[in-house]
Design an enzyme around this catalytic site. Structure first.
Site, PDB file in Angstrom:
ATOM      1  N   SER A 104       0.883  -1.214   0.000  1.00 15.63           N
ATOM      2  CA  SER A 104       0.000   0.000   0.000  1.00 15.63           C
ATOM      3  C   SER A 104       0.896   1.232   0.000  1.00 15.63           C
ATOM      4  O   SER A 104       1.422   1.651   1.015  1.00 15.63           O
ATOM      5  CB  SER A 104      -0.908   0.010   1.208  1.00 15.63           C
ATOM      6  OG  SER A 104      -1.717  -1.142   1.179  1.00 15.63           O
ATOM      7  N   THR A 105       0.955   1.723  -1.185  1.00 22.41           N
ATOM      8  CA  THR A 105       1.982   2.716  -1.461  1.00 22.41           C
ATOM      9  C   THR A 105       1.426   3.698  -2.474  1.00 22.41           C
ATOM     10  O   THR A 105       0.581   3.326  -3.271  1.00 22.41           O
ATOM     11  CB  THR A 105       3.220   1.997  -2.059  1.00 22.41           C
ATOM     12  OG1 THR A 105       3.571   0.894  -1.227  1.00 22.41           O
ATOM     13  CG2 THR A 105       4.401   2.920  -2.181  1.00 22.41           C
TER      14      THR A 105
END
Length: 514
Positions: free
Chosen positions: A334-335
């Protein structure tokens, strides 16, 4: 009055990009735009990043300086008995695949994003900080409409966001979980940003915020101490430099591993005459699969065990190492990402993350802390096996492509272990296949890892099934393009001096120009 600057910015949300473009209209440079966008992303992309996450900021300045600001998370200075930790698994469903992550106070590493924001602004920004932070404060105070993608991500993490009263304030403010089209309001975070703008970075690492975070860690099962926070520093590194075809690429150096693995893969890819091979044909996909497979093999044997060595890049990318794996080839996350460039010749590529978040929000601040110690991709030797007081090695690979010494392409990606293969494919699409920026980003991707070859449509199943794989390799055909394959947001300076951009629709990416 400061004249308006020409520039472009691509990011994971329209409001993130809008915050950056506003800095251009106020006369700010690419670095002001990137910092404003970072701060805005903490509000409008709260599942992907956070003020208490970590990241990297790659900068090329108009006077030809190349700087990599490393503000990724740091391991704590001391360990605790595992029985004292708040550390537990959750399973996330991505549609075609599921993945297990670990959260809780024992999953939190030392945060770096706030330190990075202040350090980059102080060194490279033109506008006052209170101006740069204003869009983020406005979004947090007044709310932003939850997009379809943000709603999807939020629902992925529903067990986390419903786990306690502080997380519910964000995701279920009226007792009902937020849905697409509804307003996401973060008044506590607006107040926190205002306080940080007035009092500076020390408020987060030494003030009341720090003391509250540490008290909860010590009382409820976390590692972090005041010593961890007070000793955190942004590290300015020399970017890793790679030659590919006629271009020079700048990317994230060790101790992070994403950049060095992209460099390794590009060195392997450099031996093939890709412009003479049709995009998406059997030969092209076979080459990509083998390059990814061999890079994974090299990572396990020659990179991960030695990533903290000062000479790891020189050895791992040396001719002897490359040639040995070239012979292997011949056998046949999750970037969020922000990319920006301006007409002065400044360029910035920024990748930040909060992991999945730890399910812990510092009370009264609206800030969820990262779960970097609970991410399997970041802990290849196993959970709680990290060395104390070390930068965590990351796959994040903010990248700038120079053409004759000037920034031509700025890109990066979210997507955990898929970051490096997403960036690799977009670079090859642009340089080898001369695609437009939009086509290079939107073209279907593949990913090889742990004997699984994942394929996006519309690549043809009958072609992929004819590739030369070992019997142990599993083929996974995705029904639609998916965030699994990353989110490459990119900007480009064309040969005639025009600035363009592309936001990856896999993650509802967006780009704007001033």
């Amino acid at each position: 009055m400061i004249p308006k600057m020409q520039g472009a910015i691509a990011a994971g949300h329209e409001k993130t990009a809008a915050a950056g473009r506003e800095m251009f209209t106020l006369g700010g440079n690419a670095f002001d735009a990137a910092v404003a966008a970072m701060l805005a992303s903490f509000v409008v992309e709260p599942v992907l990043t956070s003020a208490a996450g970590g990241g990297f900021f790659l900068a090329h300045t108009h006077d030809n300086r190349n700087l990599l600001f490393d503000f990724f998370s740091q391991t704590p200075r001391r360990k605790k008995p595992l029985s004292d930790l708040d550390f537990y698994p959750i399973e996330l469903d991505f549609g075609d695949e599921t993945q297990i992550f670990h959260v809780g106070l024992g999953s939190m590493a030392v945060p770096g994003n706030i330190a990075g924001v202040f350090e980059v602004h102080q060194q490279l920004g033109k506008l006052p900080f209170h101006v740069v932070v204003e869009p983020a404060i406005h979004y947090a105070q007044n709310g932003v409409e939850l997009s379809n993608f943000s709603s999807f991500c939020l629902n992925l993490l529903k067990p986390i966001f419903l786990s306690n009263s502080e997380t519910k304030k964000i995701a279920a403010p009226n007792g009902k979980f937020l849905q697409a089209g509804e307003l996401l309001v973060m008044k506590d975070f607006a107040a926190t940003l205002t306080e940080l703008a007035n009092r500076g970075v020390k408020e987060f690492y030494q003030g009341e915020i720090a003391h509250q975070l540490v008290k909860d860690c010590q009382d409820k099962g976390g590692y972090l101490t005041l010593e961890d926070l007070q000793n955190y520093r942004v590290i300015v590194r020399q970017p890793l430099q790679i030659n590919y075809r006629s271009r020079v690429l700048l990317t994230n150096p060790p101790p992070s591993s994403g950049g060095i693995l992209i460099a390794f893969a590009l060195k392997l890819l450099n031996n093939f005459n890709l412009p003479q091979i049709e995009f998406g044909c059997q030969e092209h996909l076979q080459i990509l699969a083998e390059v990814m497979r061999v890079t994974n093999l090299a990572r396990k044997k020659g990179c991960d065990p030695y990533i903290d060595r000062a000479d790891i890049a020189e050895i791992f990318l040396g001719d002897e190492q490359i040639n040995s794996y070239q012979q292997e080839l011949n056998k046949l996350g999750s970037t969020t990402q922000i990319s920006t460039i301006d007409s002065e010749g400044n360029a910035a590529s920024v990748t930040t993350s909060n992991g999945e978040g730890s399910a812990y929000v510092i009370p009264g601040t609206g800030i969820m802390v990262n779960n970097m110690l609970g991410e399997a991709d970041l802990n290849p030797h196993g959970f709680h096996q990290w060395e104390c007081d070390r930068r965590i090695s990351s796959m994040m690979s903010p990248t700038i492509v120079l053409n004759e010494g000037k920034p031509e392409i700025v890109l990066g990606s979210g997507g955990s272990n898929r970051i490096r293969t997403a960036i690799l494919q977009v670079i090859s699409n642009l340089i080898d296949y001369q695609m437009s920026l939009e086509a290079a980003v939107s073209s279907p991707r593949v990913h090889w890892e742990n004997n699984i070859f994942s394929v996006e449509p519309p690549l043809l199943a009958e072609i992929v099934k004819n590739l030369a794989f070992g019997e142990e390799t599993e083929l996974v055909f995705w029904q639609n393009k998916n965030m699994f394959f990353g989110g490459v947001h990119a900007v480009k300076m064309t040969a005639d001096g025009e600035i363009e951009g592309a936001g990856d629709r896999r993650r509802e990416g967006f780009w704007l120009k001033s």
